[in-house]
Design an enzyme around this catalytic site. Structure first.
Site, PDB file in Angstrom:
ATOM      1  N   ALA A 264      46.363  22.580  37.757  1.00 32.63           N
ATOM      2  CA  ALA A 264      47.666  22.036  38.150  1.00 32.63           C
ATOM      3  C   ALA A 264      47.502  21.107  39.345  1.00 32.63           C
ATOM      4  CB  ALA A 264      48.629  23.164  38.501  1.00 32.63           C
TER       5      ALA A 264
ATOM      6  N   LEU B 117      48.652  27.574  43.157  1.00 27.98           N
ATOM      7  CA  LEU B 117      48.734  26.650  42.032  1.00 27.98           C
ATOM      8  C   LEU B 117      47.488  26.837  41.181  1.00 27.98           C
ATOM      9  CD1 LEU B 117      49.930  23.080  43.194  1.00 27.98           C
ATOM     10  CD2 LEU B 117      50.841  24.423  41.300  1.00 27.98           C
ATOM     11  N   ASP B 118      47.640  26.882  39.859  1.00 26.16           N
ATOM     12  CA  ASP B 118      46.492  27.010  38.967  1.00 26.16           C
ATOM     13  C   ASP B 118      45.495  25.881  39.225  1.00 26.16           C
ATOM     14  OD1 ASP B 118      47.586  29.221  37.780  1.00 26.16           O
ATOM     15  OD2 ASP B 118      48.370  28.158  36.040  1.00 26.16           O
ATOM     16  N   PRO B 119      44.204  26.132  38.991  1.00 24.48           N
ATOM     17  CA  PRO B 119      43.181  25.102  39.249  1.00 24.48           C
ATOM     18  C   PRO B 119      43.455  23.764  38.572  1.00 24.48           C
ATOM     19  CG  PRO B 119      42.131  27.208  38.880  1.00 24.48           C
ATOM     20  CD  PRO B 119      43.585  27.425  38.603  1.00 24.48           C
TER      21      PRO B 119
ATOM     22  N   ARG C 219      53.277  28.449  32.264  1.00 26.20           N
ATOM     23  CA  ARG C 219      52.487  28.678  31.039  1.00 26.20           C
ATOM     24  C   ARG C 219      53.163  29.707  30.149  1.00 26.20           C
ATOM     25  NH1 ARG C 219      47.505  31.235  32.729  1.00 26.20           N
ATOM     26  NH2 ARG C 219      48.405  31.481  34.796  1.00 26.20           N
TER      27      ARG C 219
END
Length: 307
Positions: free
Chosen positions: A41, A37-39, A173
């Site tokens: 998110a 998971l992106d930071p 994104r």
């Protein structure tokens, strides 16, 4: 500890940050996660502990669900609100404009991974190249968007919220950036919440603060056992074969099972994956049916790995 703990990942933590914290809180080194998971998110991040880490590359349910917020009229180098602005354009989209656009992004689509991503190019992470100011050619990937719906859109602010169900490897994104291109004004993601992963939902997840309180900051790491879900719970889509103690012992030592001496004897399907467990309910391994040889062979062993 062997099994799954589902964490509700906070913002400003990478998935690896969460793993590092959980190693301390659980007193266990062998922990992996089921998908980055992106930071910035938030949301569902199932962690695999002990022998469950062997499931990382064979998860039958790798689809994810998200709620994502977006803003039209803006583009950035990271495709989200936290990047450097690369362009601003007037946006005047309506709810109908968005709704008309969504069907073209449902189903199987080709998607270009963003430069700020963990995808590797010649052995180097794209985000490392991006941080050096490099933009390299990337191969589009085939992904599946099984659900894409508009949960709300503010025509005055040109901001909205989407619900997305998608296959592993989908970049939300990129999806929002592509939608912005189609609308001719650009778009960025402004928040991302993963609501489902590997069959687990937010209702199944605990925050790091809750886990810290439960384990007293790691001093009572054994308390984390109360959060453990069985490794077998990852594979409930497969039929279960229950075997005798003698069969269980042989199978746990890598020997195949005679199909004729199992419950599959009358309806075995060649190549099918099955869960194999003993009469006490313990999960031993995944097996694969070979009707030509008349056996269930070991596919992935989970029993006794840490003994």
């Amino acid at each position: 500890m062997d099994g799954i703990i589902v964490v509700n990942k906070p913002q400003q933590f990478t998935s690896f940050d969460v793993v590092a914290v959980m190693r301390r809180l659980c007193g266990q080194k062998k922990i992996g996660h089921t998908g980055t998971l992106d930071p910035m998110a938030q949301g569902v991040l199932p962690l695999l502990l002990g022998s469950a880490t062997r499931a990382q590359d064979i998860l039958p349910d790798s689809d994810k669900e998200y709620e994502a917020e977006f803003r039209l009229g803006l583009t950035t180098d990271t495709l989200d609100i936290w990047g450097e602005v690369t362009a601003e354009k007037p946006a005047a989209a309506s709810v109908n404009d968005i709704e008309r656009l969504l069907p073209s992004f449902r189903g199987e689509i080709m998607q270009l991974p963003p430069m700020f991503s963990a995808v590797k190019k010649n052995g180097v992470r794209l985000y490392d190249l991006a941080r050096q100011g490099e933009v390299v050619e990337r191969e589009p990937r085939r992904v599946t968007i099984s659900e894409l719906s508009l949960l709300g859109f503010d025509e005055k602010a040109q901001t909205g919220r989407l619900k997305i169900a998608c296959s592993k490897g989908t970049y939300i994104r990129s999806l929002i950036d592509d939608m912005g291109r189609e609308l001719g004004c650009g778009a960025v993601m402004t928040s991302l919440l993963r609501t489902r992963a590997c069959g687990f939902t937010l209702d199944d997840a605990k925050t790091l603060d809750e886990i810290k309180a439960l384990t007293n900051g790691g001093e009572n790491s054994e308390n984390a056992q109360t959060l453990l879900r069985s490794t077998e719970s990852l594979f409930t889509v497969y039929d279960r074969v229950t075997v005798s103690d003698k069969q269980a012992h042989r199978f746990a030592n890598g020997n195949p099972l005679d199909i004729g001496k199992t419950s599959l004897r009358s309806n075995a399907q060649n190549g099918a994956v099955v869960r194999v467990g003993d009469r006490d309910g313990s999960f031993i391994a995944l097996g694969r049916v070979d009707t030509d040889k008349g056996v269930i062979a070991v596919y992935k062993m989970f029993a006794l790995l840490n003994k």
